[in-house]
Design an enzyme around this catalytic site. Structure first.
Site, PDB file in Angstrom:
ATOM      1  N   GLY A 116     -32.719-166.765 -75.085  1.00 16.67           N
ATOM      2  CA  GLY A 116     -32.889-165.404 -74.576  1.00 16.67           C
ATOM      3  C   GLY A 116     -32.981-165.383 -73.078  1.00 16.67           C
ATOM      4  N   GLY A 146     -34.101-162.548 -69.613  1.00 10.20           N
ATOM      5  CA  GLY A 146     -34.660-161.271 -69.212  1.00 10.20           C
ATOM      6  C   GLY A 146     -34.490-161.053 -67.729  1.00 10.20           C
ATOM      7  N   GLY A 169     -35.899-164.289 -65.766  1.00 11.22           N
ATOM      8  CA  GLY A 169     -35.593-165.672 -66.108  1.00 11.22           C
ATOM      9  C   GLY A 169     -34.995-165.823 -67.485  1.00 11.22           C
ATOM     10  CG  ASP A 201     -41.579-154.824 -70.128  1.00  5.60           C
ATOM     11  OD1 ASP A 201     -40.979-153.775 -70.445  1.00  5.60           O
ATOM     12  OD2 ASP A 201     -40.982-155.882 -69.854  1.00  5.60           O
TER      13      ASP A 201
END
Length: 559
Positions: free
Chosen positions: A226, A228, A231, A354
């Site tokens: 993954g 974001g 990073g 978030d």
């Protein structure tokens, strides 16, 4: 009694249980101090565990009365003060876990009596001074974790200190020496009769970086799981113990990445909860090119993110991912419990800022863990700040679709901002639609879309797979309340009027909570402790009705 939602303080009256051999209160929401009556319960001979709570104060000196105890675990709390010297009287200890607290001072010399101990973990505290040489004389000692304290001077090299895989000393910047495999700087020496003066320490690449690079095969794309805004995250296998981990590597070229790393470390340093992502270690180092390197190493979550389950890709493997109603309920309660802890049970209130499906991770048992605290903010203590708001403007912090409207208008950071994000998340979980879906335009939002359908047309907007659920009498529930289908179900099966009505009532109740949490005005939103209680009541009611219906059917079949 571990792994529940017990709260409040530990009652001293537990000390009256004079025949207890084991006491396990770990992974709850307990607070207050440890009663001396409990920690001094001399009958305890197998295990005393109070880990992963919010306990404060010191470890009482009465712990020395546990002379027959094999395991003591008070890790993951907010305990402070010095390690009591009376702990040295616990000569039967095999396992000692004090990590993840705020203990300070030296490791007491009285611990030299613990010659049968096999593992000691005092990492992530504020301990200082020299590391005692007597630890190297413990022949039974197999694991010693001293990481992330403030120890100084030369590291011993005898016994456990000669085994690089058995000892961890990361995050003690004043340590030197030790065996070469630990890659600590050479200790500085003064030569009185030499013009060279202070010797320069040996320049090395810190071993944390090297181990992470090795564990991820050089941060290869094959291990990328993954990415974001700040990073990328890689799957890794630590060579020291074979643990599978997730390594979040910060992109330090991205503006704000370094601050995000510092903020996340601060947020995670003092919080412990079963529904928060557990950080194993942090690495602030240099890479093999001499560039600055920062990363966070966390537990690897076998089932990925909630986003992958709510919105699977079109490939065949992803199509097998489908969350049942009870699984969605469990995840929603896990997330609510995590926010309730951050808002109301931390020493300093924390706002996540978030919350979204990609930041909710699922372990092998489908238990949800909230992660990514890069935008988290600390608020003043509630006693000084009853509204729990930050005095400075947040601006647009968070992810589009989940940002509360008041943030967009320069409002203040508050716990009610997280509540809004949770409300949107809840609506997304049960409608199956992202808040950024193309259908939400021209003033229509996921909140308005849901509000127009409730309560009379709630079944028209729920995620379609929930309408296919059956309630067969041969099905069973696992220990998490999830349905285990004992035979395959082909196509849609009419659930019948009773089942359909019950499902509709459950979904309407959930949607109402989502609507309340995502109200435009912060004052109209629920607090997370109320949300947790209401969500638990909905789940309990639904499960109880389902089980009663099955019992009635089975009773009829045996007549």
């Amino acid at each position: 009694m571990e792994g529940n939602r017990f709260e409040g303080s530990i009652p001293p009256s537990l000390g009256n249980c004079q025949s207890l051999l084991i006491l396990n209160l770990s992974s709850n929401q307990l607070s207050g101090t440890i009663p001396k009556e409990v920690v001094g319960l001399s009958s305890l001979s197998i295990s005393l565990s109070m880990s992963n709570n919010s306990l404060t104060g010191s470890l009482p000196s009465e712990v020395g009365e546990l002379v027959n105890l094999s395991e003591l675990d008070v890790s993951g709390n907010n305990l402070s003060g010095e390690i009591p010297i009376t702990l040295g009287s616990c000569t039967s200890l095999v396992s000692l876990h004090l990590e993840g607290n705020a203990f300070e001072g030296n490791i007491p010399e009285t611990l030299t009596k613990l010659r049968g101990v096999e593992e000691i973990d005092v990492s992530r505290n504020h301990l200082s001074g020299k590391i005692p040489e007597f630890l190297g004389k413990f022949r039974a000692l197999k694991q010693l974790n001293l990481s992330y304290n403030d120890f100084e001077s030369a590291l011993p090299e005898e016994g456990i200190f000669s085994n690089a895989s058995g000892v961890s000393v990361h995050g003690n910047n004043k340590l030197c020496g030790g065996i070469p495999e630990l890659l600590l700087p050479v200790c500085s020496n003064k030569k009185p009769h030499s013009s060279q003066g202070l010797l320069s320490p040996k320049v090395v690449i810190p071993g944390s970086y090297l181990e992470l690079a090795k564990s991820t095969n050089g941060f290869s794309l094959d291990n990328l799981i993954g990415s974001g805004s700040f990073g990328s995250v890689y799957r890794g296998v630590l060579s020291s113990n074979g643990m599978v981990v997730a390594v979040k590597v910060l992109n330090l070229n991205q503006e704000g990445a370094s601050k995000s790393f510092i903020d996340e470390c601060k947020a995670l340093r003092s919080i412990r909860h079963r529904n928060l992502l557990k950080i194993i270690t942090a690495c602030s180092s240099i890479d093999n090119q001499g560039n600055e390197f920062k990363s966070l190493v966390s537990e690897f979550m076998e089932n990925g993110s909630l986003d992958q389950w709510l919105h699977p890709r079109d490939d065949e493997q992803s199509q097998s991912k489908r969350l049942s109603l009870i699984q969605r309920l469990n995840v929603a309660i896990d997330v609510a419990s995590a926010l309730d802890y951050l808002h109301h049970n931390c020493e300093t209130c924390i706002v996540h800022c978030d919350l979204k499906p990609s930041n909710v991770l699922l372990d092998e048992d489908m238990v949800a863990h909230v992660g990514d605290f890069g935008l988290a903010r600390f608020l003043l203590e509630a006693s000084n700040n009853p509204t729990k708001t930050q005095t400075m403007s947040v601006g647009l912090k968070g992810s589009v679709g989940y940002i509360p409207p008041e943030y967009g208008m320069g409002g203040q950071v508050s716990v009610l901002g997280d509540v809004y994000s949770y409300g949107i998340l809840l609506l997304e979980m049960f409608t199956g639609k992202r808040p950024t879906d193309d259908m939400f335009k021209d003033g229509l939002s996921i909140h308005q879309f849901t509000a127009m359908a409730c309560p009379d047309h709630v079944m028209d907007i729920v995620e379609s797979s929930l309408l296919l659920e059956t309630d067969d009498e041969n099905d069973e529930d696992d220990k998490y309340g999830n349905r285990i289908e004992k035979r395959p179900v082909a196509g849609y099966k009419d659930p019948g009027p009773v089942k359909a009505k019950r499902l509709e009532e459950c979904l309407d109740s959930l949607m109402q909570i989502g609507l309340s949490c995502s109200a435009t005005s912060p004052r109209d939103r629920m607090s997370m402790d109320v949300v947790v209680n209401k969500m638990n009541a909905i789940r309990d009611s639904y499960l109880n009705l389902r089980r009663r219906r099955r019992r009635r059917r089975r009773s009829k079949s045996t007549r």
